[in-house]
Write an enzyme that holds these catalytic residues in place. Structure first.
Site, PDB file in Angstrom:
ATOM      1  N   SER A 104       0.822  -1.212   0.000  1.00 29.37           N
ATOM      2  CA  SER A 104       0.000   0.000   0.000  1.00 29.37           C
ATOM      3  C   SER A 104       0.851   1.255   0.000  1.00 29.37           C
ATOM      4  CB  SER A 104      -0.953  -0.002   1.202  1.00 29.37           C
ATOM      5  OG  SER A 104      -0.251  -0.148   2.419  1.00 29.37           O
ATOM      6  N   HIS A 120      -1.922  -8.762   2.240  1.00 26.59           N
ATOM      7  CA  HIS A 120      -1.613  -7.477   2.879  1.00 26.59           C
ATOM      8  C   HIS A 120      -2.702  -7.176   3.916  1.00 26.59           C
ATOM      9  CE1 HIS A 120       0.212  -3.744   3.647  1.00 26.59           C
ATOM     10  NE2 HIS A 120      -0.113  -3.046   2.576  1.00 26.59           N
ATOM     11  N   HIS A 142       6.863 -12.637   9.243  1.00 25.91           N
ATOM     12  CA  HIS A 142       6.848 -11.306   8.630  1.00 25.91           C
ATOM     13  C   HIS A 142       7.956 -11.245   7.597  1.00 25.91           C
ATOM     14  CE1 HIS A 142       7.217  -6.906   8.219  1.00 25.91           C
ATOM     15  NE2 HIS A 142       5.956  -6.873   8.595  1.00 25.91           N
ATOM     16  N   ARG A 178       3.976  -3.916  17.228  1.00 29.25           N
ATOM     17  CA  ARG A 178       2.559  -3.555  17.104  1.00 29.25           C
ATOM     18  C   ARG A 178       1.677  -4.625  17.747  1.00 29.25           C
ATOM     19  NH1 ARG A 178       2.263  -2.886  10.764  1.00 29.25           N
ATOM     20  NH2 ARG A 178       3.338  -4.874  11.013  1.00 29.25           N
ATOM     21  N   ASP A 210      -1.210  -8.539  12.693  1.00 25.94           N
ATOM     22  CA  ASP A 210      -2.518  -9.106  12.353  1.00 25.94           C
ATOM     23  C   ASP A 210      -2.972 -10.192  13.318  1.00 25.94           C
ATOM     24  OD1 ASP A 210      -2.851  -7.580   9.913  1.00 25.94           O
ATOM     25  OD2 ASP A 210      -1.270  -8.830   9.067  1.00 25.94           O
TER      26      ASP A 210
END
Length: 466
Positions: free
Chosen positions: A273, A303, A349, A358, A404
């Site tokens: 993105s 994504h 990742h 995160r 995620d």
């Protein structure tokens, strides 16, 4: 006896908080510097800084490009300038040099809140500076004032069938905002290249400001949650987004959105993105067109849709092993996922080689606000078990959880159960990083991106007899 100090007029003005005139008292209150004013000061300095870097280091190489990188999606290839954030494989993301815990500690908070305001994060991304509370509040007010959607954009959203994916609707609405682009208009009128950043800034501010109304309208149209409320111009960005979604009365959910937007805002320039927005913007497409393209990349399952896949996997696990499974049952289920040829979603990742900071920030939020939630407990069990299984199976260079692995559970806990919408929230967040870099690209005169490509046959010839 104290001695008297004689002040000059300028010293008096600098030291005196107020002065009297008759019975009235007048207080000197300097208006806080706006973000655009601060940028106007920083841009000439940064232009000189870039010139100096290019002059000293321009001919130096980062390293060679391998054929594996060409075939592997340019993985790890150093080829982009991205100032807002840098991702370190061992340390995780830093926003303008600051870690997520540092941002949580330093950035301004809402009254009574403990999570950072995204307004402060955007200021940091653009300037490298931590804003004051007054400066963050000024951004809240500015975005609230810009939030109204053109009627034709509202009509575009309202005419979409509820079966059209929310991300498709989101992309369409953002792209349609191009109709009123300040940059597109200025370019047609022949604006100087040195001034490109100004209308780009205005478009970017409009873009970010209007996203909550777009997201809220899509959510209520698709999931039937009633009439859209008005933007509250006295509140911050995250509160208004939560309220538009129908969750403004849940204080902890508003706090979650403040954290969510902050940690999802930027992740250096190489992800799909971010890179898409930068690439399209390099063609001098305005921020609405560039970010509309970003959203189309974010919508992909590799994504932005990843958090949805994690939640589906967790729910399937729960249905098979129960609400409070033993460690052994969780381990067996993870092995069954791997043995069936699937991946464990939310783990691993492309860059990171440790637990995603995160993820850690969200875990700490859950420990504070929902420690007894069964799904959070299940996520915690997986966190303790999955890495060892993945290492034993040899399935991942990085067996640790990423962002995620946690976000869907938090959103579900507060009642936002519509998984198809999760990527829209990701999109709202990612606008901050993409917009900040687009502004700087215009300010620094970034060129059109045009990397060189090769065919497989050309690569074979290149290395023939070598």
């Amino acid at each position: 006896m104290a001695s008297l100090r004689v002040l000059s007029r300028s010293q008096f003005r600098a030291s005196a908080p107020c002065f009297s005139r008759g019975s009235l008292r007048f207080y000197a209150s300097a208006k806080p510097q706006t973000l655009k004013e601060r940028l106007a000061e920083l841009i000439p300095k940064e232009i000189e800084n870039v010139k100096a870097i290019k002059a000293e280091h321009g001919k130096k190489a980062f390293g060679q490009v391998t054929v594996d990188q060409v075939y592997g999606g340019m993985r790890g290839l150093p080829a982009l300038l991205w100032d807002g954030s840098v991702l370190d494989a061992e340390e995780g993301i830093r926003f303008r040099g600051k870690t997520i815990p540092e941002c949580q500690a330093l950035l301004p908070k809402a009254p009574g809140g403990s999570e950072p305001l995204p307004e402060g994060l955007f200021w940091l991304l653009l300037t490298g500076e931590v804003p004051t509370e007054a400066q963050a509040k000024s951004l809240s007010e500015d975005w609230a004032a810009r939030a109204t959607l053109p009627e034709f954009v509202e009509e575009i959203i309202d005419r979409c069938p509820p079966t059209l994916h929310p991300m498709s609707q989101f992309s369409m609405a953002v792209t349609a905002l191009n109709h009123d682009s300040a940059f597109a208009k200025a370019y047609q009128e022949g604006i100087s290249k040195k001034e490109y950043w100004g209308p780009t800034f205005e478009d970017s501010m409009d873009l970010i400001a209007k996203l909550p109304n777009i997201a809220g309208r899509i959510y209520r149209n698709v999931f039937g949650s009633g009439k859209l409320p008005a933007i509250d111009k006295t509140k911050d960005y995250s509160y208004n987004l939560a309220n538009l979604l129908g969750f403004g009365d849940k204080e902890a959910f508003v706090e979650l959105l403040r954290l969510y937007i902050t940690i999802h805002s930027d992740h250096e320039g190489g992800n799909v993105s971010a890179h898409t927005g930068k690439l399209v913007g390099s063609a001098l497409s305005d921020p609405f067109l560039a970010f509309g393209a970003s959203l189309n990349g974010l919508a992909g399952p590799l994504h932005g849709l990843a958090n949805q896949e994690v939640l589906l996997w967790l729910m399937k696990m729960k249905s098979q092993v129960g609400e409070n499974p033993s460690d052994e049952k969780v381990k067996e289920y993870i092995w069954s996922t791997l043995n069936s040829g699937q991946v464990v979603p939310g783990y691993g990742h492309a860059v990171l080689r440790k637990t995603d900071p995160r993820y850690t920030a969200q875990r700490e939020f859950a420990q504070k606000h929902l420690p007894d939630d069964p799904m959070f407990k299940l996520v915690g069990k997986i966190y303790n078990i999955a890495p060892d299984v993945l290492l034993e199976a040899g399935k991942a260079k990085n067996p640790w959880p990423n962002v995620d692995a946690h976000s869907g559970v938090l959103l579900t806990y507060y009642g936002l159960t519509q998984m198809q919408f999760y990527t829209v929230l990701f999109g709202v967040s990612r606008a901050f990083g993409v917009a900040a870099q687009l502004i700087w690209d215009r300010a620094l005169g970034a060129p059109l991106e045009r990397p060189k490509s090769y065919s497989s046959e050309a690569i074979k010839k290149m290395f023939a007899n070598k």
